[in-house]
Scaffold this active site. Structure first.
Site, PDB file in Angstrom:
ATOM      1  N   GLY A  10       0.816  -1.206   0.000  1.00 35.53           N
ATOM      2  CA  GLY A  10       0.000   0.000   0.000  1.00 35.53           C
ATOM      3  C   GLY A  10       0.849   1.255   0.000  1.00 35.53           C
ATOM      4  O   GLY A  10       1.751   1.403   0.835  1.00 35.53           O
ATOM      5  N   GLY A  12      -0.435   4.446   0.269  1.00 37.12           N
ATOM      6  CA  GLY A  12      -1.201   5.574   0.773  1.00 37.12           C
ATOM      7  C   GLY A  12      -0.335   6.404   1.708  1.00 37.12           C
ATOM      8  O   GLY A  12       0.899   6.336   1.677  1.00 37.12           O
ATOM      9  N   GLY A  14       0.228   6.138   4.950  1.00 40.00           N
ATOM     10  CA  GLY A  14       1.046   5.360   5.873  1.00 40.00           C
ATOM     11  C   GLY A  14       2.191   4.646   5.183  1.00 40.00           C
ATOM     12  O   GLY A  14       3.349   4.743   5.588  1.00 40.00           O
ATOM     13  N   GLU A 170     -18.457  18.045   3.295  1.00 39.32           N
ATOM     14  CA  GLU A 170     -17.695  18.693   2.228  1.00 39.32           C
ATOM     15  C   GLU A 170     -18.351  18.476   0.869  1.00 39.32           C
ATOM     16  O   GLU A 170     -18.424  19.403   0.046  1.00 39.32           O
ATOM     17  CB  GLU A 170     -16.255  18.170   2.246  1.00 39.32           C
ATOM     18  CG  GLU A 170     -15.485  18.661   3.469  1.00 39.32           C
ATOM     19  CD  GLU A 170     -14.150  17.953   3.684  1.00 39.32           C
ATOM     20  OE1 GLU A 170     -13.404  18.381   4.569  1.00 39.32           O
ATOM     21  OE2 GLU A 170     -13.863  16.974   2.959  1.00 39.32           O
TER      22      GLU A 170
END
Length: 400
Positions: A10, A12, A14, A170
């Protein structure tokens, strides 16, 4: 002597933070992701409402890690993890062996047992999600322009956003701005300002993680933007023609899902205990019990905060966890003592509602309005990767 092999699943917030922190370490690092770009998810709603282009919030992973000679990037979809053999299984590729493994695979949409709703009420997690929602929103205005009856026009101009967290707030605010500002002069038969935007939250208030005063301020700001806020009533049905809110039927051409997320299948891959939304329970150093070589971070991990509740699925949480693991693994490889247990340091939370409207909670100070909106923009743009992305986004943002 072979160098330790570190595999990060991953890219992302992190996973990328861990990879950047391990650049130049005495180890061979492999980053696996099914996409070749890092996505800045907090601004996805701007893509979904045509405020930004996808390229402005996405950066190639290889370009980000270009100067890290010990890090390689593998494009592929992980299908499983064999803890006994210490390998990661990747579709259409040989297994990748590891000495240390970091799982940072994020989260996906959760429809609470109503997975069929996904086809008519898409969520917002990827660029494909954002461009798909943008297409639905803009097409709805086009269909309203061509509608032959008031009922058909009314349905095309009705937008339902399900979920009153930051993403839902949002999205609702951005759709209202699109209808009342950006598109107001673009049509001849229909007035975009006739659009009906309904924000639905099953709980008693919006932004449940914020103080009540800021939740009320957010609601007031949305209502000034002509958004209808419905609280305390869950959605009981969704289909191609609209949604049922409690017992009230609402015909709508566009539904956006922002009500919940579930962790990736990492717990199933690892064969370990997870919480009710699929997050893997980890120890104080973010490792699996009985498997100190495996770490889970970000939205995939259940990490208790000081109050006993799990840390929220926010970008700062994942970034701090990735940086912590980079330090821990550098120390472990170098034979030094491990750092203390991971502790998240919160610098506040923010949510934007529309132009010149946002809420900010820093614990010691809370405020809303234009100042919060300017701060929200400055903080989020500063988190973008790459000078070019920051420059383009801030110029577009200031211009609009």
């Amino acid at each position: 002597m072979t160098r330790p092999r570190i595999v990060i699943v991953g890219a992302g917030f992190g996973g990328l933070s861990a990879a950047v922190g391990l650049a130049g370490a005495d180890a061979d690092v492999t980053v696996i992701d099914r996409r070749n770009y890092h996505l800045f998810q907090p601004l996805l709603y701007q893509v979904a409402t045509a405020g930004l282009s996808p390229a402005q919030i996405a950066s190639p992973i290889r370009a980000i890690l270009r100067r890290a000679g010990n890090v390689r990037v593998v494009l592929g979809k992980v299908s499983g993890i064999d803890k006994a053999r210490r390998v990661v299984r990747v579709d259409d590729r040989p297994d990748l062996a590891y000495d240390h493994l970091i799982v940072a695979t994020g989260a996906r949409h959760a429809y609470f047992g109503h997975d069929a709703w996904e086809a008519v009420a898409p969520g917002l997690k990827t660029i494909d999600d954002a461009t798909g929602i943008r297409r639905r929103i803009l097409t709805a205005f086009e269909h309203a322009e061509a509608a032959q009856s008031p009922d058909a026009r009314r349905r095309c101009l009705t937008f339902v956003v399900i979920g009153g967290g930051p993403t839902g707030v949002e999205m609702a605010g951005a759709i209202a701005e699109l209808a009342h500002v950006a598109l107001r002069h673009d049509f001849r038969t229909v007035d975009p300002r006739e659009a009906r935007i309904v924000l639905v939250e099953g709980g008693p208030r919006l932004l449940a993680s914020f103080p009540e005063a800021l939740s009320n301020a957010a609601r007031d700001s949305l209502e000034r933007l002509h958004v209808e806020v419905r609280l305390g009533v869950p959605v009981s049905a969704c289909d191609a023609d609209g949604a049922t809110i409690g017992e009230h039927r609402l015909d709508a051409a566009t539904i956006v899902w922002a009500a919940g997320v579930a962790a990736s299948p990492a717990a199933r891959w690892l064969g370990v205990e997870s919480d009710r939304v699929g997050r893997v329970k980890v120890g104080p150093d973010l490792s699996l019990p009985d498997h100190p070589e495996i770490f889970v971070i970000g939205d995939t991990a259940h990490v208790p905060a000081a109050n006993g509740q799990p840390l929220p699925g926010l970008a700062p949480v994942a970034k701090q966890q990735g940086a912590y693991l980079a330090r821990l693994l550098r120390n472990r490889i170098g034979g030094r003592a491990a750092p203390p247990a991971f502790r998240y340091r919160s610098y506040g939370t923010m949510a934007t509602i529309g132009r010149r409207a946002a809420v900010a909670d820093f614990g010691w100070v809370r405020f809303d309005g234009t100042v919060a909106w300017l701060l929200w923009g400055a903080v989020h743009i500063s988190f973008l990767i790459g000078f070019r992305n920051r420059l383009i986004v801030i110029l577009d943002w200031l211009w609009s």
